[in-house]
Design a protein around this motif. Structure first.
Motif, PDB file in Angstrom:
ATOM      1  N   ILE A  77       4.660   7.151  -0.087  1.00  0.00           N
ATOM      2  CA  ILE A  77       4.381   7.790  -1.373  1.00  0.00           C
ATOM      3  C   ILE A  77       4.776   9.259  -1.238  1.00  0.00           C
ATOM      4  O   ILE A  77       4.211   9.986  -0.411  1.00  0.00           O
ATOM      5  CB  ILE A  77       2.884   7.646  -1.716  1.00  0.00           C
ATOM      6  N   GLN A  82       1.991  10.272   1.561  1.00  0.00           N
ATOM      7  CA  GLN A  82       1.056   9.331   2.178  1.00  0.00           C
ATOM      8  C   GLN A  82       1.817   8.072   2.619  1.00  0.00           C
ATOM      9  O   GLN A  82       2.757   7.632   1.961  1.00  0.00           O
ATOM     10  CB  GLN A  82      -0.028   8.935   1.172  1.00  0.00           C
ATOM     11  N   HIS A 117      -0.954  13.281  -3.239  1.00  0.00           N
ATOM     12  CA  HIS A 117      -1.088  13.824  -1.886  1.00  0.00           C
ATOM     13  C   HIS A 117      -0.114  14.975  -1.713  1.00  0.00           C
ATOM     14  O   HIS A 117       1.086  14.840  -2.013  1.00  0.00           O
ATOM     15  CB  HIS A 117      -0.811  12.739  -0.848  1.00  0.00           C
ATOM     16  N   HIS A 139      -4.337   9.807  -8.268  1.00  0.00           N
ATOM     17  CA  HIS A 139      -4.388  10.933  -7.336  1.00  0.00           C
ATOM     18  C   HIS A 139      -3.001  11.247  -6.801  1.00  0.00           C
ATOM     19  O   HIS A 139      -2.051  10.499  -7.036  1.00  0.00           O
ATOM     20  CB  HIS A 139      -5.348  10.623  -6.187  1.00  0.00           C
ATOM     21  N   HIS A 168      -3.689   2.980  -5.898  1.00  0.00           N
ATOM     22  CA  HIS A 168      -3.496   1.730  -5.154  1.00  0.00           C
ATOM     23  C   HIS A 168      -4.827   1.018  -5.036  1.00  0.00           C
ATOM     24  O   HIS A 168      -5.880   1.643  -5.097  1.00  0.00           O
ATOM     25  CB  HIS A 168      -2.846   1.955  -3.785  1.00  0.00           C
ATOM     26  N   HIS A 219      -0.335   8.615  -8.474  1.00  0.00           N
ATOM     27  CA  HIS A 219      -0.324   7.166  -8.260  1.00  0.00           C
ATOM     28  C   HIS A 219      -1.734   6.652  -8.036  1.00  0.00           C
ATOM     29  O   HIS A 219      -2.685   7.429  -7.923  1.00  0.00           O
ATOM     30  CB  HIS A 219       0.555   6.834  -7.046  1.00  0.00           C
TER      31      HIS A 219
HETATM   32 MN    MN Z   1      -2.649   7.490  -2.307  1.00  0.00          MN
END
Ligand code: MN
Length: 136
Positions: A87, A58, A54, A52, A95, A93
Motif C-alpha cells: 500500500i 504498509q 500510512h 486510513h 482492509h 484505504h
Molecule cells: Mn492499512
C-alpha cells in the motif's frame, strides 16, 4: 542493536474500538521501532479497519482466510491466504475480512498511521466479486 520482543512484551491485544468496525483483534508484535510497527490482526467475518493512510506505506501478508481491501476511488479487491500487498504512502484505504470468512494478516506499517471515518456498509459491499467465487 538487535532487539527481540518476546510474546510477553509484545502480543498486546488491542480492544476492538475506534479503528475497526466489527470485531478485530490486533496483536502488536513490534511496537513502533525506527518508524516500523508490526501487528498481527485477526478480523472476524465482516470486520474491517476504518479508512486510513500510512505515512510511508504498509505491507500486508495474508496468513489465513479471505479478506477485502480497497483504495479510495478504486474497486474492492479480494485477498487470499499467501497474498502480499503493498500500500503506497499516503493512499487512503481500508482492509478487513470478507463477509463470510475470518482473515488474519501481518501488517508492517511504515511511519505514522492517520485514521479517518468508518467504512460504510455500502462501501464495504460495493463492487465486490467475492460472491462469484466458489468457496473451497
Ligand atoms: Mn492499512
Amino acid at each position: 542493536m538487535i532487539r527481540i520482543s518476546p510474546p510477553s512484551q509484545a502480543g498486546t491485544v488491542g480492544k476492538p474500538g475506534s479503528q475497526f468496525s466489527g470485531t478485530a483483534y490486533p496483536y502488536v508484535t513490534l511496537p513502533s521501532t525506527d518508524g516500523v510497527t508490526i501487528n498481527n490482526v485477526v478480523f472476524t467475518p465482516g470486520a474491517r479497519t476504518h479508512w486510513h493512510r500510512h505515512e510511508h506505506g504498509q505491507i500486508l501478508q495474508v496468513l489465513a482466510g479471505r479478506g477485502l481491501i480497497q483504495s479510495q476511488g478504486a474497486p474492492t479487491e479480494v485477498l487470499h491466504q499467501g497474498d502480499t500487498v503493498w500500500i503506497p504512502p499516503g493512499e487512503t484505504h481500508w482492509h478487513g475480512a470478507a463477509p463470510d470468512s475470518f482473515m488474519t494478516h501481518t501488517a508492517i506499517s511504515l511511519g505514522t498511521t492517520e485514521w479517518a471515518e468508518p467504512v460504510s456498509d455500502d462501501d464495504y459491499t460495493a463492487d465486490v466479486g467475492f460472491e462469484k467465487e466458489t468457496p473451497a
